[in-house]
Design a protein around this motif. Structure first.
Motif, PDB file in Angstrom:
ATOM      1  N   LEU A   1       0.806  -1.212   0.000  1.00 57.86           N
ATOM      2  CA  LEU A   1       0.000   0.000   0.000  1.00 57.86           C
ATOM      3  C   LEU A   1       0.845   1.270   0.000  1.00 57.86           C
ATOM      4  CD1 LEU A   1      -2.835   1.073  -0.121  1.00 57.86           C
ATOM      5  CD2 LEU A   1      -2.928   0.994   2.380  1.00 57.86           C
ATOM      6  N   SER A   2       1.929   1.303   0.741  1.00 56.96           N
ATOM      7  CA  SER A   2       2.756   2.516   0.761  1.00 56.96           C
ATOM      8  C   SER A   2       3.363   2.778  -0.620  1.00 56.96           C
ATOM      9  CB  SER A   2       3.845   2.425   1.833  1.00 56.96           C
ATOM     10  OG  SER A   2       4.736   1.377   1.547  1.00 56.96           O
ATOM     11  N   ARG A   3       3.774   1.727  -1.317  1.00 50.51           N
ATOM     12  CA  ARG A   3       4.310   1.895  -2.673  1.00 50.51           C
ATOM     13  C   ARG A   3       3.227   2.397  -3.627  1.00 50.51           C
ATOM     14  NH1 ARG A   3       6.338  -3.675  -4.203  1.00 50.51           N
ATOM     15  NH2 ARG A   3       6.836  -2.662  -6.171  1.00 50.51           N
ATOM     16  N   ILE A   4       2.029   1.870  -3.466  1.00 48.71           N
ATOM     17  CA  ILE A   4       0.910   2.272  -4.316  1.00 48.71           C
ATOM     18  C   ILE A   4       0.578   3.745  -4.066  1.00 48.71           C
ATOM     19  CG2 ILE A   4      -1.551   1.907  -4.792  1.00 48.71           C
ATOM     20  CD1 ILE A   4      -1.019  -1.084  -3.950  1.00 48.71           C
TER      21      ILE A   4
ATOM     22  N   ASN B   1       2.552   6.033  -2.876  1.00 44.31           N
ATOM     23  CA  ASN B   1       3.645   6.850  -3.414  1.00 44.31           C
ATOM     24  C   ASN B   1       3.532   6.996  -4.925  1.00 44.31           C
ATOM     25  OD1 ASN B   1       4.835   7.346  -0.936  1.00 44.31           O
ATOM     26  ND2 ASN B   1       6.201   5.582  -1.081  1.00 44.31           N
ATOM     27  N   ALA B   2       3.154   5.924  -5.612  1.00 45.57           N
ATOM     28  CA  ALA B   2       3.002   5.974  -7.071  1.00 45.57           C
ATOM     29  C   ALA B   2       1.888   6.933  -7.469  1.00 45.57           C
ATOM     30  CB  ALA B   2       2.721   4.572  -7.619  1.00 45.57           C
TER      31      ALA B   2
ATOM     32  N   PRO C   1       4.162  12.616 -10.474  1.00 45.12           N
ATOM     33  CA  PRO C   1       3.582  13.271 -11.656  1.00 45.12           C
ATOM     34  C   PRO C   1       3.654  12.374 -12.880  1.00 45.12           C
ATOM     35  CG  PRO C   1       5.109  14.743 -10.518  1.00 45.12           C
ATOM     36  CD  PRO C   1       5.243  13.379  -9.895  1.00 45.12           C
ATOM     37  N   ASP C   2       2.706  12.532 -13.810  1.00 43.20           N
ATOM     38  CA  ASP C   2       2.678  11.745 -15.050  1.00 43.20           C
ATOM     39  C   ASP C   2       4.017  11.834 -15.772  1.00 43.20           C
ATOM     40  OD1 ASP C   2       0.094  11.039 -14.571  1.00 43.20           O
ATOM     41  OD2 ASP C   2      -0.792  12.477 -15.966  1.00 43.20           O
ATOM     42  N   GLY C   3       4.450  10.706 -16.313  1.00 45.15           N
ATOM     43  CA  GLY C   3       5.685  10.678 -17.088  1.00 45.15           C
ATOM     44  C   GLY C   3       6.916  10.365 -16.270  1.00 45.15           C
ATOM     45  N   GLU C   4       6.858  10.471 -14.961  1.00 42.99           N
ATOM     46  CA  GLU C   4       8.005  10.146 -14.119  1.00 42.99           C
ATOM     47  C   GLU C   4       7.854   8.728 -13.600  1.00 42.99           C
ATOM     48  OE1 GLU C   4       8.840  12.975 -11.056  1.00 42.99           O
ATOM     49  OE2 GLU C   4       8.337  14.674 -12.319  1.00 42.99           O
ATOM     50  N   SER C   5       8.951   8.118 -13.229  1.00 40.39           N
ATOM     51  CA  SER C   5       8.892   6.759 -12.688  1.00 40.39           C
ATOM     52  C   SER C   5       9.503   6.723 -11.309  1.00 40.39           C
ATOM     53  CB  SER C   5       9.613   5.780 -13.624  1.00 40.39           C
ATOM     54  OG  SER C   5      10.978   6.128 -13.691  1.00 40.39           O
ATOM     55  N   ASN C   6       9.096   5.702 -10.533  1.00 40.37           N
ATOM     56  CA  ASN C   6       9.653   5.498  -9.183  1.00 40.37           C
ATOM     57  C   ASN C   6      10.881   4.667  -9.236  1.00 40.37           C
ATOM     58  OD1 ASN C   6       8.049   6.988  -7.568  1.00 40.37           O
ATOM     59  ND2 ASN C   6       6.691   5.312  -6.963  1.00 40.37           N
TER      60      ASN C   6
END
Length: 138
Positions: A123-126, A128-129, A133-138
Motif C-alpha cells: 500500500l505505501s508503494r501504491i 507513493n506511485a 507526476p505523469d511521465g516520471e517513474s519510481n
C-alpha cells in the motif's frame, strides 16, 4: 501468485486464456463470475467467510463496513449462484440464516485474499506511485 500454475487438474492458466482472448471476449461467461468475485463487496464477503466457519447476514454486514443491506444481499445471491456460497435457512422465529463457503468458494476466497494481502503489503508503494507526476517513474 503464479498464473502459470494450474489450480486444479485440467485447468487452463489465466495467462493462457488471456493470450487466447477468451476472457477478453464480451460473451465469455467467465467475465460475469470475475465481476462477482472481484467486485468491492464480493472480495470482502469472500474474505470474511474464509475466516469464519459460518456467518449470519447481520454479522457479515457488521464486518463488511459500509456495505448496504441491498448490496450485501445481491452479492451473496451472486456468490451463491456461482457456487461459492451456501445459504442455510432455519425454520425458527425470528428467522435465522447462515452463509458459508463451499469448497469451490474456499479456493476462490484464498485467491482474492492473496490479492488483498498483496495490496495491503504494498500500500505505501501504491500511495507513493499515486503522488508521482505523469511521465516520471519510481
Amino acid at each position: 501468485m503464479n498464473s502459470n500454475i494450474e489450480m486444479t487438474a485440467g485447468a487452463v492458466p489465466l495467462s493462457e486464456l488471456v493470450r487466447r482472448g477468451e476472457l477478453l471476449s464480451a460473451d465469455c461467461p467467465s467475465r460475469e463470475v470475475l465481476k462477482h468475485v472481484t467486485s468491492r463487496w464480493g472480495v470482502l464477503v469472500l474474505m470474511v467467510l474464509l475466516d469464519e466457519e459460518t456467518c449470519r447476514f447481520s454479522d457479515l454486514r457488521r464486518k463488511v463496513d459500509g456495505v448496504s443491506e441491498k448490496m450485501l444481499a445481491q452479492t451473496l445471491q451472486w456468490l451463491a449462484a456461482d457456487g461459492f456460497v451456501v445459504r442455510t435457512s432455519y425454520d425458527v422465529v425470528p428467522p435465522h440464516v447462515d452463509y458459508r463457503l463451499t469448497p469451490l468458494g474456499k479456493e476462490i476466497a484464498q485467491q482474492v485474499s492473496a490479492l488483498a494481502d498483496w495490496i495491503e503489503v504494498n500500500l505505501s508503494r501504491i500511495m507513493n506511485a499515486r503522488n508521482v507526476p505523469d511521465g516520471e517513474s519510481n
